[in-house]
Write a protein that holds these residues in place. Structure first.
Motif, PDB file in Angstrom:
ATOM      1  N   ARG A 296     -31.250  -1.001  30.896  1.00 33.34           N
ATOM      2  CA  ARG A 296     -30.618  -1.319  29.612  1.00 33.34           C
ATOM      3  C   ARG A 296     -31.205  -2.638  29.134  1.00 33.34           C
ATOM      4  O   ARG A 296     -31.116  -3.652  29.817  1.00 33.34           O
TER       5      ARG A 296
ATOM      6  N   ARG B 292     -29.848  -0.278  36.279  1.00 38.50           N
ATOM      7  CA  ARG B 292     -28.610   0.385  36.726  1.00 38.50           C
ATOM      8  C   ARG B 292     -28.995   1.485  37.707  1.00 38.50           C
ATOM      9  O   ARG B 292     -29.850   2.322  37.407  1.00 38.50           O
TER      10      ARG B 292
ATOM     11  N   ASN C  89     -24.764   5.357  34.337  1.00 44.08           N
ATOM     12  CA  ASN C  89     -23.764   4.532  33.644  1.00 44.08           C
ATOM     13  C   ASN C  89     -22.872   3.837  34.675  1.00 44.08           C
ATOM     14  O   ASN C  89     -22.534   4.427  35.705  1.00 44.08           O
TER      15      ASN C  89
ATOM     16  N   ASP D  30     -31.277   2.079  26.104  1.00 48.17           N
ATOM     17  CA  ASP D  30     -31.396   2.657  27.452  1.00 48.17           C
ATOM     18  C   ASP D  30     -32.771   3.297  27.600  1.00 48.17           C
ATOM     19  O   ASP D  30     -33.151   4.157  26.794  1.00 48.17           O
TER      20      ASP D  30
ATOM     21  N   GLU E 135     -31.547   6.479  24.832  1.00 44.11           N
ATOM     22  CA  GLU E 135     -30.611   6.380  23.699  1.00 44.11           C
ATOM     23  C   GLU E 135     -30.458   4.920  23.305  1.00 44.11           C
ATOM     24  O   GLU E 135     -30.849   4.013  24.047  1.00 44.11           O
TER      25      GLU E 135
ATOM     26  N   ASN F 152     -27.560   2.161  21.616  1.00 39.80           N
ATOM     27  CA  ASN F 152     -26.150   1.926  21.289  1.00 39.80           C
ATOM     28  C   ASN F 152     -26.053   0.815  20.249  1.00 39.80           C
ATOM     29  O   ASN F 152     -26.547  -0.289  20.485  1.00 39.80           O
TER      30      ASN F 152
END
Ligand SMILES: Nc1ncnc2c1ncn2[C@@H]1O[C@H](COP(=O)(O)OP(=O)(O)O)[C@@H](O)[C@H]1O
Ligand SMILES: [Mg+2]
Length: 293
Positions: free
Chosen positions: A190, A204, A214, A249, A262, A264
């Motif tokens: 991220r 992550r 996640n 991501d 993606e 955010n």
């Protein structure tokens, strides 16, 4: 100096973690001499036909920390200056729209097929297209609801039957199908971008057996030092999606090539702060202060 802002949040999401985020922004505003009022989207109603606010305040900027795109659009029509803007929020809220938009800009992404639209009361009565999807993307493949977060609406289909079961259950919900990027199983990065710069990054990794990285699914985070290629990709994606700030991501493709997973438009940043010490609320506040002045 312009220093009057409004932090807009969703009035119906009153969870502890959201309240914490608002606290971060209020502290950052204080530190930077910004007057930051707090408004729920439910307090920002419009006489829509006349584009007339049914509320009364002035602001040099609106920090729009929500996905209520219609509220954002009306605020813009009434000449409020939004961070992020409604277009950026709209393009990120829907993963299909994100991929369609970024496909114009030479951004590496996992192979993706947007599911044909059907209606909840009809469903996928004809599943012939599924064979094309499997031929193109192989199995297992990833199914995502277009609108979702925390990995909660992301599924792995290992067989045709699993795929059919998921789409049958989700009929009427917009979906995408995606190549399963095996080289990135249970791991991603991220990158947090503010004002065209990567301010902090985390790796992550999920050891719990879940393919999703996640934190909500059990992933652990560690500080990450992104390559120039990863940074450029994240910055370009935010730029093309009209985002002043965003959480990007990235997956690890073959030979480590980054693939955009993606973006955010209002990514939570408490975990990022605890892991890296970088306070995104401060960076966002500094950026907005500079931008409006
Ligand atoms: N195509 C893919 N191949 C492998 N893993 C994926 C793929 N897409 C998503 N994932 C994993 O699932 C997680 C959640 O997917 P993402 O698209 O970021 O949805 P969300 O908005 O719910 O976070 C990602 O962080 C990643 O670990
Ligand atoms: Mg994600």
């Amino acid at each position: 100096m312009k220093n009057k802002g409004v932090l807009t949040v969703n009035g119906f999401l009153a969870s502890e973690s959201f309240n914490e985020l608002y606290g971060f922004f209020l502290d950052a505003a204080k530190k930077h001499g910004i007057e930051l009022a707090f408004k729920k989207n439910s307090e920002l109603l419009f006489d829509a036909v006349n584009n007339k606010p049914i509320f009364d305040f002035e602001a040099d900027f609106v920090l729009f920390w929500d996905k209520d795109v219609k509220c954002a659009k009306q605020l813009e029509n009434a000449h409020f200056n939004l961070y992020n803007c409604s277009r950026g929020i709209e393009l990120c809220d829907d993963k299909a729209l994100t991929h369609i938009e970024l496909s114009k800009h030479d951004i590496p992404m996992p192979r993706t097929i947007i599911a044909p639209m059907t209606y909840a009361n009809i469903g996928y009565i004809d599943t012939d297209f599924i064979d094309t999807v499997i031929e193109e993307l192989g199995l297992p493949l990833v199914i995502k609801e277009c609108c979702g977060s925390f990995g909660q609406q992301v599924y792995l289909a290992k067989s045709r039957d699993e795929l059919i079961a998921t789409i049958t259950q989700k009929a009427g919900t917009a979906l995408i199908f995606q190549e399963f990027v095996e080289t990135s199983i249970a791991r991603d990065i991220r990158l947090y971008v503010v004002g065209g710069k990567v301010i902090a990054s985390i790796l992550r990794e999920n050891m719990s057996g879940d393919f999703r990285a996640n934190v909500a699914n059990g992933a652990k985070v560690s500080p990450y030092n992104p390559t120039d290629e990863e940074k450029k990709l994240a910055i370009k994606a935010c730029d093309k999606l009209s985002l002043a700030f965003g959480g990007v991501d990235l997956l690890f493709g073959k030979d480590g090539t980054p693939l955009l997973c993606e973006v955010n438009s209002n990514a939570h940043f408490k975990g990022l702060y605890e892991c890296t010490g970088v306070n995104a609320a401060e960076k966002i506040t500094e950026f907005i202060k500079e931008d409006i002045n």
